[in-house]
Design a protein around this motif. Sequence first.
Motif, short mmCIF file in Angstrom:
data_model
loop_
_atom_site.label_atom_id
_atom_site.label_comp_id
_atom_site.label_asym_id
_atom_site.label_seq_id
_atom_site.Cartn_x
_atom_site.Cartn_y
_atom_site.Cartn_z
N GLY A 292 16.78 89.22 -45.52
CA GLY A 292 16.98 87.86 -45.03
C GLY A 292 16.24 87.61 -43.73
N ALA A 293 16.29 88.57 -42.81
CA ALA A 293 15.64 88.40 -41.51
C ALA A 293 14.13 88.42 -41.60
CB ALA A 293 16.12 89.48 -40.56
N ALA A 294 13.59 89.00 -42.68
CA ALA A 294 12.13 89.08 -42.81
C ALA A 294 11.51 87.72 -43.13
CB ALA A 294 11.76 90.09 -43.90
N LEU A 295 12.25 86.86 -43.82
CA LEU A 295 11.67 85.59 -44.25
C LEU A 295 11.15 84.74 -43.08
CD1 LEU A 295 13.86 84.30 -47.22
CD2 LEU A 295 11.46 84.96 -47.25
N PRO A 296 11.92 84.56 -41.99
CA PRO A 296 11.39 83.76 -40.89
C PRO A 296 10.17 84.38 -40.19
CG PRO A 296 13.78 83.98 -40.74
CD PRO A 296 13.31 84.96 -41.76
N VAL A 297 9.98 85.69 -40.37
CA VAL A 297 8.87 86.38 -39.69
C VAL A 297 7.60 86.42 -40.52
CG1 VAL A 297 8.25 88.53 -38.51
CG2 VAL A 297 10.62 87.80 -38.54
N LEU A 298 7.74 86.31 -41.85
CA LEU A 298 6.59 86.50 -42.74
C LEU A 298 5.40 85.60 -42.41
CD1 LEU A 298 8.27 87.08 -46.23
CD2 LEU A 298 7.08 88.74 -44.77
N PRO A 299 5.60 84.29 -42.13
CA PRO A 299 4.42 83.46 -41.82
C PRO A 299 3.64 83.98 -40.61
CG PRO A 299 6.33 82.09 -42.25
CD PRO A 299 6.83 83.49 -42.15
N PHE A 300 4.35 84.49 -39.60
CA PHE A 300 3.67 85.00 -38.41
C PHE A 300 2.99 86.33 -38.72
CE2 PHE A 300 7.14 82.29 -37.04
CZ PHE A 300 6.53 81.46 -36.11
N LEU A 301 3.62 87.14 -39.59
CA LEU A 301 2.97 88.37 -40.02
C LEU A 301 1.68 88.08 -40.79
CD1 LEU A 301 5.91 90.66 -41.21
CD2 LEU A 301 4.27 91.16 -39.37
N ALA A 302 1.68 86.96 -41.52
CA ALA A 302 0.51 86.58 -42.32
C ALA A 302 -0.59 85.96 -41.48
CB ALA A 302 0.93 85.62 -43.43
N GLY A 303 -0.38 85.82 -40.16
CA GLY A 303 -1.41 85.28 -39.28
C GLY A 303 -1.30 83.80 -39.00
N MET A 304 -0.26 83.13 -39.53
CA MET A 304 -0.10 81.71 -39.26
C MET A 304 0.40 81.51 -37.83
SD MET A 304 1.64 80.43 -42.84
CE MET A 304 1.47 78.69 -42.38
#
Length: 366
Positions: A292-304
């Motif tokens: 659950g906590a990974a979802l809010p971080v994924l866009p930033f991990l993807a470089g957005m």
Amino acid sequence: MADHNPESSDDPIPAAPTPATLRRWRRMLADEREESRAYRELAARRHGEEREILLRLAEAEERHAAHWERLLGDRIGRPRRGSPRMRTLVFLARHFGWVFVLALMQQAESRTPYGDPDVPPSIAADERIHAEVVRGLAVRGRSRLSGTLRAAVFGVNDGLVSNIALVLGVVGGGAATGTVLLTGLSGLLAGALSMAAGEYVSVSSQRELLAASTPDETARESIPSLDVDANELALVYRARGMSEEEAQHRADTVLRRSVAAPLPELPGVGDPEVVGTGLGAAASSFVFFAVGAALPVLPFLAGMEGGAAVAVAGTATGLALMLVGAVVGVLSGASPLRRALRQLAIGAGAAVTTYLLGLLFGATVT
């Protein structure tokens, strides 16, 4: 369950049903057949008494289908498929979990068109009883859900809410993308570890409390040696909730048994297996919180960066919160949509609050 037989009822058959009425009868016939099929699919996944109950429900739905076949007569037409909702139930019954499908079946039974003038009172009464039978089966299934599943549901929900709030808080404060990413990943790990530790302590403590409340086997074995005229056996039953009269009757019955007779269990207070294990709950909580906590971080991990990253994170988190709320609603027998919207509102409220605090903090610092 009711034993009414619609096929032999005295309900009048309309002499000249309209095309709309015939369509309605055919739809009801198809739905009854699909419902029977769903019960048989569920029965194939169970055994013992639960299987027998489900098969009896399937037979009852077939009895209802016979009523619509009788009304339609030679106007029955080609076999129709049931409504999308009923076909979905059959699919879920064939492929997915027991408790989840029972909760949906309970709702389906509750939605029978009782007010339709062509539905005999006997069928309406049957369906109300069926809803209670399914409710009882669902209660059985829910009681078997261990702390592991509870930890999973709470874990993913807490991960979603806490980390989207944390990420938006630092975004509102004007933090750079690297700082946002570090904060989000730190929140993920810290929260998952905290949730796992909390669940382990909670479940382990609950099991210990239940174990401490379980009657001592040696005390049960001592019953044949008690003085029949002077003993405190009745107090054991009273201490566990029986009335004085009921406890004395129970004690007298036990003492009248021969030594060779099987002795009854003293009343306990719970089953530790229903609670689950501490390690299982901890692992489940850790994994699902992290997911659950990974979802809010994924866009930033993807470089957005910037608003685009926030929009994607917020949308993904919102959809996940609604999914969690809908699943909880189905399992609890409540409205999935209402629970989904409630979860969304809670998550959005937390995220907006921390974002505004971040803006205020950032403005103060600058």
